[in-house]
Each structure stands twice: as structure tokens, then as C-alpha cells.
Write an enzyme that holds these catalytic residues in place. Structure first.
Site, mmCIF file in Angstrom:
data_model
loop_
_atom_site.group_PDB
_atom_site.id
_atom_site.type_symbol
_atom_site.label_atom_id
_atom_site.label_comp_id
_atom_site.label_asym_id
_atom_site.label_seq_id
_atom_site.Cartn_x
_atom_site.Cartn_y
_atom_site.Cartn_z
ATOM 1 C CE1 TYR A 34 -14.609 -19.187 -6.578
ATOM 2 C CE2 TYR A 34 -15.450 -19.878 -8.707
ATOM 3 C CZ TYR A 34 -15.120 -18.874 -7.811
ATOM 4 O OH TYR A 34 -15.334 -17.569 -8.150
ATOM 5 C CD GLU A 78 -16.682 -19.590 -2.939
ATOM 6 O OE1 GLU A 78 -16.800 -20.687 -3.512
ATOM 7 O OE2 GLU A 78 -17.240 -18.540 -3.301
ATOM 8 C CG ASP A 127 1.257 -3.166 5.412
ATOM 9 O OD1 ASP A 127 2.042 -3.987 4.901
ATOM 10 O OD2 ASP A 127 0.446 -2.490 4.739
ATOM 11 C CB THR A 171 2.237 -8.003 -0.393
ATOM 12 O OG1 THR A 171 3.415 -7.263 -0.147
ATOM 13 C CG2 THR A 171 1.040 -7.092 -0.378
ATOM 14 C CE LYS A 183 4.697 -4.185 -2.015
ATOM 15 N NZ LYS A 183 3.380 -4.604 -1.519
ATOM 16 N NE ARG A 205 0.824 -8.191 -8.255
ATOM 17 C CZ ARG A 205 1.635 -7.155 -8.131
ATOM 18 N NH1 ARG A 205 2.830 -7.175 -8.681
ATOM 19 N NH2 ARG A 205 1.277 -6.091 -7.461
HETATM 20 N N1 DSN Z 1 2.111 -0.625 -4.707
HETATM 21 C C1 DSN Z 1 2.904 -0.989 -3.562
HETATM 22 C C2 DSN Z 1 4.193 -0.272 -3.550
HETATM 23 O O1 DSN Z 1 4.689 0.020 -4.626
HETATM 24 O O2 DSN Z 1 4.766 -0.025 -2.502
HETATM 25 C C3 DSN Z 1 2.157 -0.813 -2.324
HETATM 26 O O3 DSN Z 1 0.878 -1.334 -2.461
#
Ligand code: DSN
Length: 437
Positions: free
Chosen positions: A45, A47, A191, A217, A220, A226
Site C-alpha cells: 500500500y 497512499e 483524452d 490510458t 491501448k 491496464r
Molecule cells: N472501452 C474503451 C474503448 O473500447 O474504446 C474506452 O473506454
């Protein structure tokens, strides 16, 4: 006796290896990222932030988090980074929490036109309920309607404008968003979750000179674990020297507890991988593959939203075969060994559950080493499946639709056309290992 979970993991690995994954938000991490994700770092942990934790025993975790931050700063050329967000949705929430008060106005792209739920989708999301959400859309050519963005911004005076996408196949023009944000004094939040890898590879305009805050994120096109990160640009800091600190406070204590340290380590490794010429070549190939896939689909008489792609993704418009066919085409493709996701299209006449589109992307197949030749073959299979199953039309009556789909799914599992493609898909995927980096 080993836990049943291990046999399920083995099954999932087999599924991923044998199938062609075309969901544009998915990828496959490197063995190094995979290794660190299952390490002892999950036990701790932490924090707070490096050198200012609420619990003892974080000396090593501090080093890991600082290394991740340094690598990301260098990779993007930004002065402030937070690597603790659990994923994209909570990261966006934290940014809004930091920049707005409840009731302030948030502007984002409509979900049905390629935006994201957290960009202010009304009614069903917190972003649409706690803030006054104003949504912009796309023109007939499926490109963002900047005249509308400007007109809405002038009328509603948003505190935050989000430039981001999940199913928008064209380049996001951050420069135009900036000009509009400046006219109304709004914060510009980019984003870039979907396009981070393309930005790094120089295959998409960078938001760094234009946005105040950037969210991405990390799983991707960035090809990490993730998670997510928040970047504050120099422009953002010039406007408010405390902007970085505000983002940190919005993550903890604002919206989260302890960070996921294994993920942080994975982000640090992915950042090192993304700093290489090999990764830049990967980013370029993602786009080449997307162009090849789109070109062959059009050649096969399959319509695409906006007529093509400038990024890693495209959306098939199935309207000419019938309204709301996305669900059955996606299911049939899955039976045939190709998984994608059904999606709404800008001119949707169906519904989110029975939409008329299918979203495809090339980040994962490119990580496996597939190139234009394979994209051409995949497009032919997709076209064949779409035409084949569209002969069976979705009934308009709600009850009849449910009965039809149940029967459709049962029959699809035995369909010789789909079974034959699945065999060919298996032969192709055997040549492209999952961790080919
Ligand atoms: N779930 C993602 C996507 O497939 O684009 C976005 O959060």
C-alpha cells in the site's frame, strides 16, 4: 489441485492466440510488462506520492514511481505527470473534479459520434449528471463540426472542453480545439487514450503544444498495463503553476486511494519500450495496417463511416444491409475467429444494443507482426461474413428480436461458412505469436 482459474487463464490464452483481435482499444503487452504485473509489488500500500507516503516501507516503490514519472515526462516533453489513475474513466473524473465545480459546464464529443461515456454522456454517467453537459457532434462527412463546437462554446461558456475519442476515425485537430477554448477561457483536456502510440510515433498530431491537461490510458496503442496517466503541459502550468499539484490532489485524496504499484512498474517498462525506434516503427505500421484494412473493405463494397480512416481505427457502416445489424455481424465474426465490437454510427437508426456499426482497429494484430497482406485477407473474411449473415434481417419488434437472436446465435455456431473461416484464421494466427515485439 490447481485452482480452476488457472485452467480458465490457459483457455483465454489459447483464445487470444488463435483468434484475430480487432478491438481498437486492445493490445498485447510485452513479456517484461506481463512479468512485473504479477510481481510482489501488488502487496504494498502506498497512499500518497513519492517521499510523502502515508505508510512506511515505500522506499523502493518511491523509486519505481519516480522512474515511471521521469520516463513519461521525457517521452512526451511535459513538466508534470501522475501515473496513479486506476484507468481512463477515473482519470477523467479526477481531472473534472480538479477543474470544475458541480454544475459547471463540460463539453465533449457525443458517444454515438465517436466520443466516450465519460466525456459528458447525459443522464447515465456521473460526468453528465454532476456537470452541465453540452455535447458536440460530427458533420455529414463524419468529421468534427468545429463550427458547432465554437457556437456551443460561445453560448454555454464551458469550463472544460474535452478533445478525445473512442470511435472517431480521423485525426483530432487539437489546434482548432485550442483556438476555441481560448475564445471562451476554457481548459482544454485531451483524452488521447486511443492514439497515444500514434502520437509517440509521430503518426498523429501531438496535443502537447495545445492542451492544458492530457489523459491517456496505458493499455491501448501505448501497449502497457491496464491503467492511466495524467500529463500537465507547460501551457497548463503557465496558466496555473499549481495545476500539477491540483491533479495530484484530485487523484488522492480527491477520487482514489492507494496506487496499483505493479501497474506503475508496468507503465515504467512500457515507457522505456515506447522510447525506441522499434516502437515508432510499430506506430507507423498500425496506421499502414489500418489503411490497408479500410482500403480492402471498401474494395469489397463495405461502407465505412466517413469513408475511411486516418488513425488505427475505422467503423463499418452496415446500414445498407439493414438497421441494427452490428450485434449479429459481431457475433458471427467471433464464431469465425475474428473479434471486434459492435458500435453506433453517427447516423444511427438502431440503438446502442442493436447498433448499425462495427468498430475495428489494428493495434493488436500489428503487435503480432501482421502486415498489409494479412489485413487484405482479414478484410475479405469480414466482408464475406457481413454479407453472409446480413441475409437474415433483424426483426423490428423487440420480443421477436430477442427470439431471432437466440436462434441466430445457435445456428451461427454450426454455420459451415463461419466454421471454414475459423479454420483459415487459425492457420494465419499460428504464424503470428502473441508476444512478437
Ligand atoms: N472501452 C474503451 C474503448 O473500447 O474504446 C474506452 O473506454
Amino acid at each position: 489441485m490447481p485452482d480452476k482459474i488457472f485452467s480458465l487463464v490457459a483457455k483465454e490464452l489459447k483464445r487470444q492466440k488463435e483468434m484475430i483481435g480487432l478491438i481498437p482499444s486492445e493490445n498485447t503487452v510485452s513479456p517484461a510488462v506481463s512479468k512485473v504485473l504479477s510481481s510482489c509489488l501488488s502487496n504494498k500500500y502506498s497512499e500518497g506520492y513519492a517521499l510523502r507516503r502515508y505508510y512506511e516501507g515505500n522506499q523502493i516503490i518511491d523509486e519505481i514511481e519516480l522512474l515511471a514519472i521521469e520516463r513519461i515526462k521525457k517521452l512526451f516533453g511535459v513538466p508534470y505527470v501522475n501515473v496513479q489513475p486506476y484507468s481512463g474513466s477515473p482519470a477523467n473524473w479526477a481531472i473534472y473534479f480538479s477543474l470544475m465545480q458541480p454544475g459547471d459546464t463540460l463539453m465533449g464529443l457525443k458517444l454515438s459520434m465517436g466520443g466516450h461515456l465519460t466525456h459528458g454522456h447525459p443522464d447515465v454517467t456521473a460526468s453528465g449528471r454532476f456537470y452541465n453537459s453540452v455535447q458536440y457532434g460530427v458533420k455529414k462527412d463524419a468529421r468534427i463540426d468545429f463550427a458547432e463546437v465554437e457556437q456551443l462554446a460561445k453560448k454555454h461558456k464551458p469550463k472544460v472542453i474535452v478533445a478525445g475519442n473512442t470511435a472517431y476515425p480521423f485525426e483530432l485537430d487539437f489546434k482548432k480545439f485550442r483556438a476555441i477554448a481560448d475564445k471562451v477561457g476554457a481548459w482544454l483536456v485531451a483524452d488521447i487514450s486511443h492514439i497515444t502510440g500514434l502520437v509517440i510515433a509521430g503518426e498523429h498530431m501531438s496535443p502537447v503544444p495545445y492542451a492544458d491537461v492530457i489523459m491517456t490510458t496505458t493499455h491501448k496503442t501505448f501497449r502497457g498495463p491496464r491503467g492511466a496517466m495524467i500529463l500537465v503541459t507547460q501551457r497548463g502550468l503557465d496558466r496555473d503553476p499549481d495545476l500539477g499539484k491540483r491533479m495530484n490532489a484530485a487523484i488522492i485524496p480527491g477520487t482514489q486511494g492507494g496506487p496499483h504499484n505493479a501497474t506503475t512498474a508496468g507503465i515504467a517498462i512500457a515507457a522505456a519500450e515506447a522510447s525506441t525506434a522499434k516502437f515508432r516503427a510499430y506506430g507507423k505500421q498500425i496506421r499502414k495496417n489500418a489503411t490497408a484494412l479500410a482500403t480492402e473493405l471498401l474494395q469489397q463494397d463495405i461502407d465505412l463511416v466517413g469513408g475511411g480512416t486516418e488513425t488505427h481505427l475505422m467503423v463499418i457502416d452496415l446500414t445498407k444491409f439493414g438497421i441494427g445489424l452490428g450485434t449479429q455481424v459481431a457475433f458471427a465474426l467471433d464464431v469465425a475467429g475474428i473479434y471486434a465490437n459492435r458500435n453506433t454510427i453517427p447516423t444511427e437508426q438502431g440503438s446502442p444494443f442493436y447498433p448499425s456499426g462495427l468498430r475495428l482497429g489494428t493495434p493488436l494484430v500489428t503487435s503480432r507482426g501482421m502486415k498489409e497482406k494479412e489485413m487484405k485477407q482479414i478484410a475479405k473474411w469480414i466482408a464475406l461474413v457481413a454479407k453472409h449473415v446480413s441475409e437474415q434481417q433483424l426483426p423490428t419488434d423487440r420480443k421477436e428480436r430477442a427470439v431471432f437472436l437466440k436462434k441466430f446465435r445457435k445456428n451461427a455456431l454450426k454455420d459451415p461458412v463461419l466454421k471454414n473461416i475459423r479454420k483459415e484464421v487459425k492457420m494465419m494466427t499460428a504464424k503470428f505469436p502473441l508476444f512478437q515485439l
